[in-house]
Design a protein around this motif. Structure first.
Motif, PDB file in Angstrom:
ATOM      1  N   TYR A 287       0.847  -1.191   0.000  1.00  0.00           N
ATOM      2  CA  TYR A 287       0.000   0.000   0.000  1.00  0.00           C
ATOM      3  C   TYR A 287       0.878   1.235   0.000  1.00  0.00           C
ATOM      4  CZ  TYR A 287       1.007   0.260   4.981  1.00  0.00           C
ATOM      5  OH  TYR A 287       1.642   0.345   6.187  1.00  0.00           O
TER       6      TYR A 287
ATOM      7  N   VAL B  42      -6.052   3.525 -12.131  1.00  0.00           N
ATOM      8  CA  VAL B  42      -6.490   3.086 -10.812  1.00  0.00           C
ATOM      9  C   VAL B  42      -7.961   2.708 -10.839  1.00  0.00           C
ATOM     10  CG1 VAL B  42      -4.801   4.449  -9.535  1.00  0.00           C
ATOM     11  CG2 VAL B  42      -7.023   5.432 -10.035  1.00  0.00           C
ATOM     12  N   LYS B  43      -8.326   1.800  -9.996  1.00  0.00           N
ATOM     13  CA  LYS B  43      -9.722   1.455  -9.757  1.00  0.00           C
ATOM     14  C   LYS B  43     -10.097   2.132  -8.454  1.00  0.00           C
ATOM     15  CE  LYS B  43     -13.645  -0.787  -9.871  1.00  0.00           C
ATOM     16  NZ  LYS B  43     -14.717  -0.347 -10.700  1.00  0.00           N
TER      17      LYS B  43
ATOM     18  N   ASP C  36       0.772  -3.386 -10.145  1.00  0.00           N
ATOM     19  CA  ASP C  36      -0.636  -3.750 -10.282  1.00  0.00           C
ATOM     20  C   ASP C  36      -1.142  -4.386  -8.997  1.00  0.00           C
ATOM     21  OD1 ASP C  36      -0.513  -2.940 -12.897  1.00  0.00           O
ATOM     22  OD2 ASP C  36      -0.789  -4.917 -13.769  1.00  0.00           O
ATOM     23  N   GLY C  37      -2.338  -3.993  -8.586  1.00  0.00           N
ATOM     24  CA  GLY C  37      -2.957  -4.559  -7.398  1.00  0.00           C
ATOM     25  C   GLY C  37      -2.591  -3.850  -6.107  1.00  0.00           C
ATOM     26  N   ASP C  38      -1.548  -3.014  -6.119  1.00  0.00           N
ATOM     27  CA  ASP C  38      -1.195  -2.264  -4.918  1.00  0.00           C
ATOM     28  C   ASP C  38      -2.325  -1.293  -4.566  1.00  0.00           C
ATOM     29  OD1 ASP C  38       1.235  -3.548  -4.850  1.00  0.00           O
ATOM     30  OD2 ASP C  38       2.444  -1.765  -5.270  1.00  0.00           O
ATOM     31  N   ILE C  39      -2.529  -1.096  -3.289  1.00  0.00           N
ATOM     32  CA  ILE C  39      -3.546  -0.154  -2.815  1.00  0.00           C
ATOM     33  C   ILE C  39      -2.899   1.210  -2.655  1.00  0.00           C
ATOM     34  CG2 ILE C  39      -5.050   0.431  -0.863  1.00  0.00           C
ATOM     35  CD1 ILE C  39      -5.319  -2.622  -0.425  1.00  0.00           C
TER      36      ILE C  39
ATOM     37  N   TYR D 238      -7.008   1.006  -6.101  1.00  0.00           N
ATOM     38  CA  TYR D 238      -5.893   0.102  -6.335  1.00  0.00           C
ATOM     39  C   TYR D 238      -5.408   0.250  -7.768  1.00  0.00           C
ATOM     40  CZ  TYR D 238      -9.401  -3.189  -8.169  1.00  0.00           C
ATOM     41  OH  TYR D 238     -10.419  -3.764  -8.863  1.00  0.00           O
ATOM     42  N   VAL D 239      -4.149  -0.058  -7.962  1.00  0.00           N
ATOM     43  CA  VAL D 239      -3.465   0.168  -9.237  1.00  0.00           C
ATOM     44  C   VAL D 239      -3.865  -0.898 -10.241  1.00  0.00           C
ATOM     45  CG1 VAL D 239      -1.194   0.319 -10.343  1.00  0.00           C
ATOM     46  CG2 VAL D 239      -1.535   1.272  -8.052  1.00  0.00           C
ATOM     47  N   GLN D 240      -4.123  -0.445 -11.474  1.00  0.00           N
ATOM     48  CA  GLN D 240      -4.442  -1.335 -12.583  1.00  0.00           C
ATOM     49  C   GLN D 240      -3.469  -1.129 -13.735  1.00  0.00           C
ATOM     50  OE1 GLN D 240      -8.703  -0.452 -13.181  1.00  0.00           O
ATOM     51  NE2 GLN D 240      -9.061  -2.529 -12.436  1.00  0.00           N
TER      52      GLN D 240
END
Length: 109
Positions: free
Chosen positions: A2, A95-96, A45-48, A74-76
């Motif tokens: 994160y 980001v999502k 990718d996937g990190d908050i 979170y990162v896309q």
């Protein structure tokens, strides 16, 4: 992983709406912020990511440093990475967006 990230350029150009409306986070790094750039390149990718604001309360009598979370996502993936005409590094992540509900009171230490 994160990450707590800023969301303004030069301290006064808020990028919060870009995060919320365009689903991106952009970091701009100068020679003075080269260490931050090296850290930002570690985002995957996937990190908050949480956008935060920092401030000082009671700065004249008893300074207290505070942080307030503004939005979470979170990162896309990396949208782009480039150097501009000023030789500043730009990293733009897709980001999502998860939430921008005020997280509550500021955390102060």
């Amino acid at each position: 992983a994160y990450w707590l990230l800023g969301y303004s350029f030069g301290g006064n150009e808020s990028q919060l709406n870009r995060f919320l409306d365009e689903s991106i986070w952009e970091g701009v790094f100068t020679d003075q912020t080269a260490n931050q750039f090296l850290k930002a390149k570690q985002i995957k990718d996937g990190d908050i990511i949480a956008l935060k604001a920092c401030f000082v309360k009671n700065s004249t009598t008893n300074p207290v440093v505070c942080i307030r979370l503004k939005a979470i996502g979170y990162v896309q993936g990396v949208r782009s990475a480039f150097k501009d005409e000023n030789n500043w590094e730009h990293l733009i992540f897709n980001v999502k967006y998860i939430d921008s509900t005020p997280i509550g009171k500021a955390l102060c230490a």
